[in-house]
Design a protein around this motif. Structure first.
Motif, PDB file in Angstrom:
ATOM      1  N   ILE A  15       0.862  -1.172   0.000  1.00  0.00           N
ATOM      2  CA  ILE A  15       0.000   0.000   0.000  1.00  0.00           C
ATOM      3  C   ILE A  15       0.898   1.221   0.000  1.00  0.00           C
ATOM      4  O   ILE A  15       1.951   1.229   0.638  1.00  0.00           O
ATOM      5  CB  ILE A  15      -0.947  -0.036   1.214  1.00  0.00           C
ATOM      6  CG1 ILE A  15      -1.865  -1.250   1.083  1.00  0.00           C
ATOM      7  CG2 ILE A  15      -1.742   1.247   1.343  1.00  0.00           C
ATOM      8  CD1 ILE A  15      -2.683  -1.548   2.315  1.00  0.00           C
ATOM      9  N   HIS A  16       0.469   2.248  -0.685  1.00  0.00           N
ATOM     10  CA  HIS A  16       1.295   3.423  -0.922  1.00  0.00           C
ATOM     11  C   HIS A  16       2.038   3.872   0.325  1.00  0.00           C
ATOM     12  O   HIS A  16       1.442   4.044   1.382  1.00  0.00           O
ATOM     13  CB  HIS A  16       0.418   4.562  -1.437  1.00  0.00           C
ATOM     14  CG  HIS A  16       1.188   5.805  -1.719  1.00  0.00           C
ATOM     15  ND1 HIS A  16       2.180   5.871  -2.666  1.00  0.00           N
ATOM     16  CD2 HIS A  16       1.123   7.023  -1.158  1.00  0.00           C
ATOM     17  CE1 HIS A  16       2.680   7.076  -2.681  1.00  0.00           C
ATOM     18  NE2 HIS A  16       2.061   7.804  -1.780  1.00  0.00           N
ATOM     19  N   ILE A  18      13.379 -11.793  -4.854  1.00  0.00           N
ATOM     20  CA  ILE A  18      13.403 -10.754  -5.874  1.00  0.00           C
ATOM     21  C   ILE A  18      11.983 -10.349  -6.221  1.00  0.00           C
ATOM     22  O   ILE A  18      11.132 -11.202  -6.497  1.00  0.00           O
ATOM     23  CB  ILE A  18      14.108 -11.253  -7.158  1.00  0.00           C
ATOM     24  CG1 ILE A  18      15.511 -11.780  -6.830  1.00  0.00           C
ATOM     25  CG2 ILE A  18      14.160 -10.148  -8.203  1.00  0.00           C
ATOM     26  CD1 ILE A  18      16.453 -10.735  -6.317  1.00  0.00           C
ATOM     27  N   PHE A  19      11.729  -9.045  -6.198  1.00  0.00           N
ATOM     28  CA  PHE A  19      10.420  -8.514  -6.538  1.00  0.00           C
ATOM     29  C   PHE A  19      10.410  -8.001  -7.976  1.00  0.00           C
ATOM     30  O   PHE A  19      11.329  -7.327  -8.407  1.00  0.00           O
ATOM     31  CB  PHE A  19      10.053  -7.346  -5.605  1.00  0.00           C
ATOM     32  CG  PHE A  19       9.665  -7.768  -4.224  1.00  0.00           C
ATOM     33  CD1 PHE A  19      10.632  -8.122  -3.290  1.00  0.00           C
ATOM     34  CD2 PHE A  19       8.332  -7.812  -3.846  1.00  0.00           C
ATOM     35  CE1 PHE A  19      10.265  -8.517  -2.004  1.00  0.00           C
ATOM     36  CE2 PHE A  19       7.958  -8.193  -2.569  1.00  0.00           C
ATOM     37  CZ  PHE A  19       8.929  -8.553  -1.653  1.00  0.00           C
ATOM     38  N   GLY A  20       9.356  -8.337  -8.711  1.00  0.00           N
ATOM     39  CA  GLY A  20       9.137  -7.759 -10.024  1.00  0.00           C
ATOM     40  C   GLY A  20       8.312  -6.491  -9.899  1.00  0.00           C
ATOM     41  O   GLY A  20       8.144  -5.956  -8.795  1.00  0.00           O
ATOM     42  N   PRO A  21       7.771  -5.996 -11.007  1.00  0.00           N
ATOM     43  CA  PRO A  21       6.986  -4.749 -10.955  1.00  0.00           C
ATOM     44  C   PRO A  21       5.594  -4.916 -10.346  1.00  0.00           C
ATOM     45  O   PRO A  21       4.981  -3.932  -9.941  1.00  0.00           O
ATOM     46  CB  PRO A  21       6.891  -4.319 -12.419  1.00  0.00           C
ATOM     47  CG  PRO A  21       7.164  -5.547 -13.202  1.00  0.00           C
ATOM     48  CD  PRO A  21       8.057  -6.416 -12.384  1.00  0.00           C
ATOM     49  N   GLY A  22       5.065  -6.150 -10.310  1.00  0.00           N
ATOM     50  CA  GLY A  22       3.774  -6.378  -9.675  1.00  0.00           C
ATOM     51  C   GLY A  22       2.600  -5.901 -10.500  1.00  0.00           C
ATOM     52  O   GLY A  22       2.722  -5.441 -11.634  1.00  0.00           O
ATOM     53  N   MET A  56      10.597   5.100  -8.106  1.00  0.00           N
ATOM     54  CA  MET A  56       9.527   4.988  -9.087  1.00  0.00           C
ATOM     55  C   MET A  56      10.026   4.288 -10.346  1.00  0.00           C
ATOM     56  O   MET A  56       9.317   3.493 -10.955  1.00  0.00           O
ATOM     57  CB  MET A  56       8.983   6.377  -9.426  1.00  0.00           C
ATOM     58  CG  MET A  56       8.181   7.004  -8.322  1.00  0.00           C
ATOM     59  SD  MET A  56       6.645   6.114  -8.027  1.00  0.00           S
ATOM     60  CE  MET A  56       5.769   6.457  -9.540  1.00  0.00           C
ATOM     61  N   MET A  57      11.246   4.595 -10.737  1.00  0.00           N
ATOM     62  CA  MET A  57      11.767   4.065 -11.998  1.00  0.00           C
ATOM     63  C   MET A  57      12.171   2.592 -11.895  1.00  0.00           C
ATOM     64  O   MET A  57      11.962   1.816 -12.834  1.00  0.00           O
ATOM     65  CB  MET A  57      12.966   4.900 -12.460  1.00  0.00           C
ATOM     66  CG  MET A  57      12.637   6.326 -12.802  1.00  0.00           C
ATOM     67  SD  MET A  57      11.443   6.430 -14.146  1.00  0.00           S
ATOM     68  CE  MET A  57      12.418   5.760 -15.494  1.00  0.00           C
ATOM     69  N   SER A 113      18.569   9.114  -3.656  1.00  0.00           N
ATOM     70  CA  SER A 113      17.251   9.447  -3.106  1.00  0.00           C
ATOM     71  C   SER A 113      16.267   8.326  -3.439  1.00  0.00           C
ATOM     72  O   SER A 113      16.092   7.972  -4.612  1.00  0.00           O
ATOM     73  CB  SER A 113      16.747  10.769  -3.674  1.00  0.00           C
ATOM     74  OG  SER A 113      17.607  11.823  -3.290  1.00  0.00           O
ATOM     75  N   ALA A 114      15.655   7.761  -2.420  1.00  0.00           N
ATOM     76  CA  ALA A 114      14.789   6.588  -2.582  1.00  0.00           C
ATOM     77  C   ALA A 114      14.206   6.255  -1.219  1.00  0.00           C
ATOM     78  O   ALA A 114      14.535   6.886  -0.208  1.00  0.00           O
ATOM     79  CB  ALA A 114      15.581   5.397  -3.117  1.00  0.00           C
TER      80      ALA A 114
END
Lengths: 112, 115
Positions: free
Chosen positions: A39-40, A101-105, B39-40, B87-88
């Motif tokens: 969640i954001h 490893i996480f992908g973009p989801g 984000m990227m 920055s992240a």
């Protein structure tokens, strides 16, 4: 390492079931399928995992196909708070080495 | 509920300064992961420890980043010198391996801004 493929985004109406697919065609016999969501601005949260059988907990259900090449996460009654990015991950599975490893989801938007 | 604790939650610093981020894993967990999220690039794995020993840090820029576990209750990630591209949001996660089926538990991250 087994990799996963998920649609980049999905919409779901509030109160309806959200079905999030994941392909993992190169999965090995001893590798688990995990689902997390983010969640954001929060850290990813574990939802559920499975090996061969379908699984259910208080958050969701996980359906794994018989050949284990794909799975579906089901949120039975989606709410606005389920809007998040959902990650499907296959754990490397080696007992001595297990990177995660996480992908973009899939970005799920629950719509009122 | 047991939680992974990360400090600080936010950090703003100037380019060239040293930054230290800390993580307290869940008591009893023997594995710690550090991730960076932008984000990227999404969630990138930087380093991975088991029983305080580094197993993999191939995702980490070696010239400026370092990760350590001084003891079982503390993991640190340092950047020296910091750059704006660092920055992240940096996340720490802990778990127990090699117990099959053991999930990772994440902290709420450190949001780093380098000006």
């Amino acid at each position: 390492d087994a990799k996963t493929t998920q649609p980049p985004s999905m919409d779901c109406a509030e109160g309806r079931a959200a079905n999030l697919p994941c392909n993992h065609s190169t999965i090995s016999g001893n590798e688990y399928v995990y689902w997390y969501r983010q969640i954001h601005s929060q850290g990813p949260q574990y939802i559920i995992h499975g090996l061969k059988n379908n699984e259910t907990n208080e958050m969701a259900s996980l359906i794994i196909t018989e050949d284990r090449k794909s799975s579906t996460l089901i949120l039975p009654h989606a709410t606005l708070r389920d809007t998040a990015v959902y990650y499907c991950i296959v754990r490397v599975g080696k007992t001595s080495y297990d990177k995660v490893i996480f992908g973009p989801g899939t970005s799920l938007s629950v719509i009122p | 509920d047991a939680r992974v604790t990360q400090t600080p939650r936010h950090k703003v610093t100037e380019m060239g300064q040293e930054v230290t981020m800390r993580c307290q894993p869940i008591l009893g967990h023997n594995t710690v992961f550090w991730y960076r999220q932008t984000m990227m690039q999404g969630l990138e794995l930087l380093a991975y420890f088991r029983n305080r020993a580094p197993l993999d840090d191939s995702g980490m820029p070696k010239d400026r980043f370092s990760a350590e576990m001084p003891d079982a209750t503390l993991a640190t990630l340092k950047i020296q010198p910091s750059e704006p591209r660092d920055s992240a949001v940096y996340f720490c996660a802990s778990g127990f391996q090699p117990l099959r089926g053991s999930p990772l538990h994440f902290g709420n991250g450190t949001r780093l801004t380098v000006t």
